[in-house]
Design an enzyme around this catalytic site. Structure first.
Site, mmCIF file in Angstrom:
data_model
loop_
_atom_site.group_PDB
_atom_site.id
_atom_site.type_symbol
_atom_site.label_atom_id
_atom_site.label_comp_id
_atom_site.label_asym_id
_atom_site.label_seq_id
_atom_site.Cartn_x
_atom_site.Cartn_y
_atom_site.Cartn_z
ATOM 1 N N ARG A 165 38.729 41.768 33.710
ATOM 2 C CA ARG A 165 37.573 41.318 32.926
ATOM 3 C C ARG A 165 36.496 40.706 33.829
ATOM 4 N NH1 ARG A 165 38.790 35.676 29.912
ATOM 5 N NH2 ARG A 165 40.142 34.727 31.451
ATOM 6 N N ASP A 204 41.178 42.813 26.481
ATOM 7 C CA ASP A 204 39.904 43.262 25.899
ATOM 8 C C ASP A 204 38.728 43.124 26.872
ATOM 9 O OD1 ASP A 204 39.654 40.532 25.991
ATOM 10 O OD2 ASP A 204 39.343 40.241 23.846
ATOM 11 N N GLY A 205 38.994 42.537 28.061
ATOM 12 C CA GLY A 205 37.919 42.369 29.045
ATOM 13 C C GLY A 205 36.927 41.281 28.678
ATOM 14 N N ARG A 262 29.560 33.996 38.184
ATOM 15 C CA ARG A 262 29.984 33.081 39.235
ATOM 16 C C ARG A 262 29.651 33.650 40.609
ATOM 17 N NH1 ARG A 262 36.580 33.297 38.556
ATOM 18 N NH2 ARG A 262 36.925 35.336 39.475
ATOM 19 N N ARG A 265 41.065 38.450 48.121
ATOM 20 C CA ARG A 265 42.153 37.478 47.933
ATOM 21 C C ARG A 265 43.402 37.960 48.657
ATOM 22 N NH1 ARG A 265 41.129 37.750 41.965
ATOM 23 N NH2 ARG A 265 39.240 38.825 42.534
ATOM 24 N N ASP A 270 47.073 36.388 43.750
ATOM 25 C CA ASP A 270 45.798 37.033 43.396
ATOM 26 C C ASP A 270 44.716 35.994 43.114
ATOM 27 O OD1 ASP A 270 47.767 36.805 41.155
ATOM 28 O OD2 ASP A 270 45.991 37.151 39.948
ATOM 29 N N ASP A 281 39.089 31.048 40.169
ATOM 30 C CA ASP A 281 39.865 31.390 38.986
ATOM 31 C C ASP A 281 40.379 30.137 38.296
ATOM 32 O OD1 ASP A 281 39.713 33.804 38.001
ATOM 33 O OD2 ASP A 281 41.597 34.588 38.730
HETATM 34 P P1 AMP Z 1 44.055 35.490 35.857
HETATM 35 O O1 AMP Z 1 45.159 34.769 35.188
HETATM 36 O O2 AMP Z 1 42.693 35.148 35.331
HETATM 37 O O3 AMP Z 1 44.118 35.452 37.334
HETATM 38 O O4 AMP Z 1 44.230 37.015 35.413
HETATM 39 C C1 AMP Z 1 45.334 37.792 35.757
HETATM 40 C C2 AMP Z 1 45.005 39.241 35.488
HETATM 41 O O5 AMP Z 1 44.787 39.467 34.097
HETATM 42 C C3 AMP Z 1 43.761 39.726 36.169
HETATM 43 O O6 AMP Z 1 43.970 41.072 36.518
HETATM 44 C C4 AMP Z 1 42.723 39.597 35.085
HETATM 45 O O7 AMP Z 1 41.595 40.390 35.310
HETATM 46 C C5 AMP Z 1 43.515 40.039 33.874
HETATM 47 N N1 AMP Z 1 42.965 39.534 32.595
HETATM 48 C C6 AMP Z 1 42.967 38.263 32.138
HETATM 49 N N2 AMP Z 1 42.382 38.182 30.938
HETATM 50 C C7 AMP Z 1 41.993 39.435 30.604
HETATM 51 C C8 AMP Z 1 41.320 40.020 29.459
HETATM 52 N N3 AMP Z 1 40.938 39.291 28.415
HETATM 53 N N4 AMP Z 1 41.111 41.353 29.506
HETATM 54 C C9 AMP Z 1 41.499 42.104 30.529
HETATM 55 N N5 AMP Z 1 42.118 41.626 31.611
HETATM 56 C C10 AMP Z 1 42.371 40.300 31.662
HETATM 57 MG MG MG Z 2 42.883 35.800 38.732
#
Ligand code: AMP
Ligand code: MG
Length: 478
Positions: free
Chosen positions: A85, A117-118, A168, A175, A244, A254
């Site tokens: 997203r 849902d992105g 941002r 990473r 990540d 993040d």
């Molecule tokens: P994060 O916990 O933000 O580091 O996200 C972990 C992974 O989940 C990353 O690949 C994010 O891009 C993906 N992600 C988190 N929330 C969403 C969302 N609402 N739609 C699609 N991908 C998501």
């Molecule tokens: Mg992340």
């Protein structure tokens, strides 16, 4: 015209997906960081153009937005991920020739979205804006927040929420997980290309060293140790230190279920998804070492062509982690107590203070604040008999050093008065999502000068009631 560049697209195609961000019909800017626009040398005349471009109302000329591919260890397990997203809108070059990614979060699905849902909720994006700006003003390397806009759409979570995008800004979003992706899913050439690109962009000074990949490992270990030392300094708990979410540039990023500790306890954890406390406050140094070891593994094929030599070189680097950590951590903690010299004989002073704070359930920020501003009076726990022997010992050391004024200056520079306390953040966010931005704007002003204690702002230093503290949990992925 905005002059965006796309150096990242010089990498092999498997490192990204070209993708158009969602275009929203009626976006509405909620917060705009004008100071940051200035730092990025975006001329005032172009502000509006940038905002329109980021919010999908204008094409912005010749642009090639992209989502980044990466993998990572999430809570210890290897997973293939990528920006689900997030979309890099381009790289901006400042007047001092520094390159920054401008990335959108919450602007639609990508190749890597899996079931998601992105999208993002307004509350979560405002939270990231607030905490990342607070970190910046605490003098801690971090991604910055340029704007938050409501998209006009509703986003479905446990209930429906206002949708939003955050823009941002970061030196680079590369990473540890990007290197794990190259190592697990690419060729040695792909890994080499990523390493060359990263070094050229972030650490050109090591480009011509004998083993640039080994030097990169050492660099990342150094900047990440410095970063986590700073987190410990201000009581910050990142909450999801998956590989990540660990930047090669040494910037915090993040901001999901992160939070600031109130009462000192090394086991403190607020993240609702961190049930085993893997990323608890006191575990952060051990976890960053573990994460750096994952980077080392990924880099092995390009550290040295002979596998056993590569392993030995990488291991020697990781083996230095503990000593470097201890030295830098205590150096910083002693600065919080006004003591500048590197003094292993004084490490115990720090340990004893932390043990007292834990036993007496003292507030982390306020304890150092009281020591800094001589507010340790006869009343309360800090002035009480349990604390007195330690206090006498510390004062004795300071008085002997004969440099009392310098000590106080050091303490003021290292001990913030104002941190984003969870209850204040929640109150401001709840009010903001209901349309009233007064509290969040007020909080941003106070957190803009965290080391400048002012008596009339003392209510911003009051910790939450224990009932709030015990029930408070933060959520990510929202
Ligand atoms: P994060 O916990 O933000 O580091 O996200 C972990 C992974 O989940 C990353 O690949 C994010 O891009 C993906 N992600 C988190 N929330 C969403 C969302 N609402 N739609 C699609 N991908 C998501
Ligand atoms: Mg992340």
């Amino acid at each position: 015209m905005l002059n965006l560049e796309y150096s990242y697209l010089s990498l092999p195609g498997k490192f990204y997906q070209l993708v158009k961000p969602a275009s929203f019909r009626q976006p509405e800017t909620v917060l705009l960081n004008e100071a940051l626009l200035e730092e990025l040398a975006i001329p005032p005349a172009n502000h509006q153009e940038l905002v329109s471009f980021l919010l999908g109302k204008e094409s912005g000329g010749k642009t090639s937005p992209f989502a980044q591919a990466y993998a990572g260890h999430q809570f210890g397990n290897f997973t293939n991920l990528g920006d689900g997203r997030a979309i890099v809108m381009g790289e901006c070059i400042t007047a001092t020739n520094q390159r920054f990614d401008i990335q959108l979060k919450g602007s639609g699905r990508t190749l890597y979205s899996r079931g998601g849902d992105g999208k993002a909720t307004l509350k979560a994006m405002l939270r990231e804006y607030l905490i990342s700006e607070a970190m910046h003003h605490l003098n801690i390397p971090t991604s910055r927040s340029l704007l938050v806009a409501k998209t006009g759409e509703l986003v479905q979570r446990e209930t429906e929420h206002d949708g939003a995008v955050l823009a941002r800004v970061m030196k680079s979003h590369i990473r540890i997980g990007t290197f794990e992706y190259a190592s697990h899913l690419g060729t040695t050439e792909d890994l080499g290309a990523l390493s060359d690109y990263t070094i050229h962009r972030l650490y050109p000074e090591i480009e011509h060293e004998e083993s640039p990949a080994l030097s990169l490992l050492k660099k990342v270990m150094t900047v990440q140790i410095d970063l986590v030392v700073n987190w410990m300094r201000v009581g910050f708990i990142h909450g999801v230190m998956n590989t990540d979410n660990v930047s090669i540039s040494g910037e915090t990023f993040d901001y999901g279920p992160c939070a600031f500790m109130n009462v000192y306890h090394p086991d403190t954890v607020f993240s609702s998804i961190d049930r085993n406390g893997r990323y608890a406050f006191g575990n952060q140094p051990g976890i960053i070492k573990w994460n750096i070891a994952r980077l080392a593994e990924a880099l092995l094929p390009i550290i040295h062509p002979e596998p056993s030599t590569a392993l030995q070189l990488a291991q020697t680097c990781i083996d230095q982690f503990d000593n470097i950590w201890v030295e830098k951590y205590y150096e910083m903690m002693l600065l919080k107590l006004g003591i500048e010299k590197k003094a292993p004989e004084l490490y115990l002073l720090v340990d004893e203070l932390l043990a007292l704070m834990q036993n007496l359930k003292l507030d982390y920020t306020n304890t150092f604040l009281a020591l800094t501003h001589d507010k340790v009076t006869g009343e309360g726990t800090l002035g009480g008999p349990e604390f007195k022997p330690w206090l006498d010992k510390w004062k004795n050391i300071l008085n002997h050093s004969n440099l009392y004024e310098q000590a106080k200056t050091r303490m003021k520079e290292n001990n913030p008065a104002f941190v984003p306390r969870n209850h204040l953040v929640e109150e401001a966010l709840d009010s903001a999502v209901n349309g009233n931005l007064d509290l969040i704007k007020q909080l941003l002003v106070v957190l803009g000068k965290p080391y400048h204690y002012q008596e009339n702002l003392s209510h911003f230093t009051i910790p939450p009631p224990p009932v709030f503290e015990n029930e408070y949990a933060t959520y990510c992925g929202t």
